[in-house]
Design a protein around this motif. Structure first.
Motif, short mmCIF file in Angstrom:
data_model
loop_
_atom_site.label_atom_id
_atom_site.label_comp_id
_atom_site.label_asym_id
_atom_site.label_seq_id
_atom_site.Cartn_x
_atom_site.Cartn_y
_atom_site.Cartn_z
N TYR A 1 171.89 -16.16 -78.11
CA TYR A 1 172.69 -16.22 -79.54
C TYR A 1 171.78 -15.40 -80.50
O TYR A 1 172.57 -14.81 -81.30
CB TYR A 1 172.38 -17.75 -79.98
CG TYR A 1 173.75 -18.58 -79.61
CD1 TYR A 1 174.81 -18.65 -80.41
CD2 TYR A 1 173.63 -19.15 -78.40
CE1 TYR A 1 176.06 -19.41 -79.88
CE2 TYR A 1 174.56 -20.28 -78.14
CZ TYR A 1 176.01 -20.09 -78.86
OH TYR A 1 176.93 -20.82 -78.46
N ASP A 2 170.61 -15.00 -80.39
CA ASP A 2 170.04 -13.99 -81.34
C ASP A 2 170.55 -12.74 -81.06
O ASP A 2 170.67 -11.93 -82.04
CB ASP A 2 168.40 -14.27 -80.98
CG ASP A 2 167.97 -15.38 -81.73
OD1 ASP A 2 168.40 -15.55 -82.88
OD2 ASP A 2 166.87 -15.96 -81.12
N LEU B 1 174.41 -12.89 -82.51
CA LEU B 1 174.06 -12.95 -83.90
C LEU B 1 173.79 -11.63 -84.56
O LEU B 1 174.30 -11.25 -85.73
CB LEU B 1 173.29 -13.95 -84.56
CG LEU B 1 173.52 -15.40 -84.11
CD1 LEU B 1 172.65 -16.60 -84.53
CD2 LEU B 1 175.19 -15.79 -84.39
N LEU C 1 177.67 -19.67 -90.43
CA LEU C 1 176.60 -19.98 -89.27
C LEU C 1 176.07 -21.44 -89.54
O LEU C 1 175.50 -21.60 -90.45
CB LEU C 1 175.74 -18.91 -88.99
CG LEU C 1 176.19 -17.51 -88.97
CD1 LEU C 1 175.03 -16.61 -88.76
CD2 LEU C 1 177.01 -17.34 -87.65
N GLN D 1 167.57 -14.80 -85.85
CA GLN D 1 168.60 -14.45 -86.90
C GLN D 1 168.58 -16.00 -87.47
O GLN D 1 168.94 -16.97 -86.76
CB GLN D 1 170.07 -14.19 -85.96
CG GLN D 1 169.79 -12.95 -85.14
CD GLN D 1 169.66 -11.71 -86.14
OE1 GLN D 1 170.07 -11.60 -87.07
NE2 GLN D 1 168.74 -10.96 -85.67
N VAL E 1 170.22 -18.82 -90.09
CA VAL E 1 171.72 -19.32 -90.16
C VAL E 1 171.89 -19.95 -91.52
O VAL E 1 171.15 -20.00 -92.45
CB VAL E 1 171.92 -20.73 -89.16
CG1 VAL E 1 171.63 -20.14 -87.75
CG2 VAL E 1 170.92 -21.78 -89.39
#
Length: 200
Positions: free
Chosen positions: A146-147, A150, A162, A184, A186
């Protein structure tokens, strides 16, 4: 890294202790709070898509929420793990074929794959997390999928909202989540009891 690994282990242990009835209650709660968050966001039609995930084990179960949103006309997309810890996305709806990922211990829907440009039509991205703090710093499972994804949202004119999906006890004070420079942030925490805007 050691601090993050220790915190991740403690969070996983707490989740593993949750009873089946607690998990069911959480799923029902996310159905309610998730719809409330979408209503508050008041997304335009061109951003009516929602991206989520298929929960595994004791992860907060968003499947009921995604099912209802799909039935209400929201296009739903889920991640598909790719080589080099990258994510692609494919359409999901109740009954779609699932298969075991070649790269991670998860199930994934079968269908056409889309890259980050899909996110131009996504208004809300629900992200699995072990915890999130008041600054929006999210702790994931450690794979880095995900990092990496993102970080690519900067290519878009307008990124989706997010939301890290966690249990209410996993929404922590600012600075309480161990983080690295590549993590990252959210915008929201979404829990079975409430959602919280984390943007400063």
């Amino acid at each position: 890294m050691e601090a993050k690994a220790s915190q991740r282990s403690a969070l996983r242990s707490a989740r593993a202790a949750l009873s089946p009835s607690a998990l069911d209650t959480a799923a029902q709660g996310l159905l309610i709070t998730g719809q409330k968050l979408l209503k508050q966001l008041n997304l335009p039609l061109e951003k009516s898509g929602v991206a989520g995930y298929l929960p595994s084990g004791s992860e907060p179960a968003v499947l009921k929420l995604l099912t209802v949103l799909s039935q209400n006309g929201h296009p739903i997309y889920l991640p598909v793990c790719q080589a080099d810890f990258r994510l692609a996305w494919t359409r999901w709806f109740p009954g779609v074929e699932l298969r075991r990922s070649s790269y991670a211990p998860v199930l994934e829907p079968v269908g056409e794959l889309h890259d980050v440009q899909l996110m131009n039509s996504i208004g809300l991205l629900l992200i699995p997390a072990l915890a999130v703090d008041a600054r929006g710093v999210r702790m994931g499972q450690g794979g880095g999928y995900y990092d990496r994804f993102l970080a690519t949202l900067s290519e878009l004119d307008e990124a989706p909202v997010l939301a890290a999906v966690v249990y209410s006890t996993e929404v922590l004070a600012a600075g309480a989540v161990a983080s690295d420079t590549w993590d990252q942030a959210v915008d929201y925490a979404l829990t079975p009891e409430f959602f919280q805007d984390l943007r400063c």
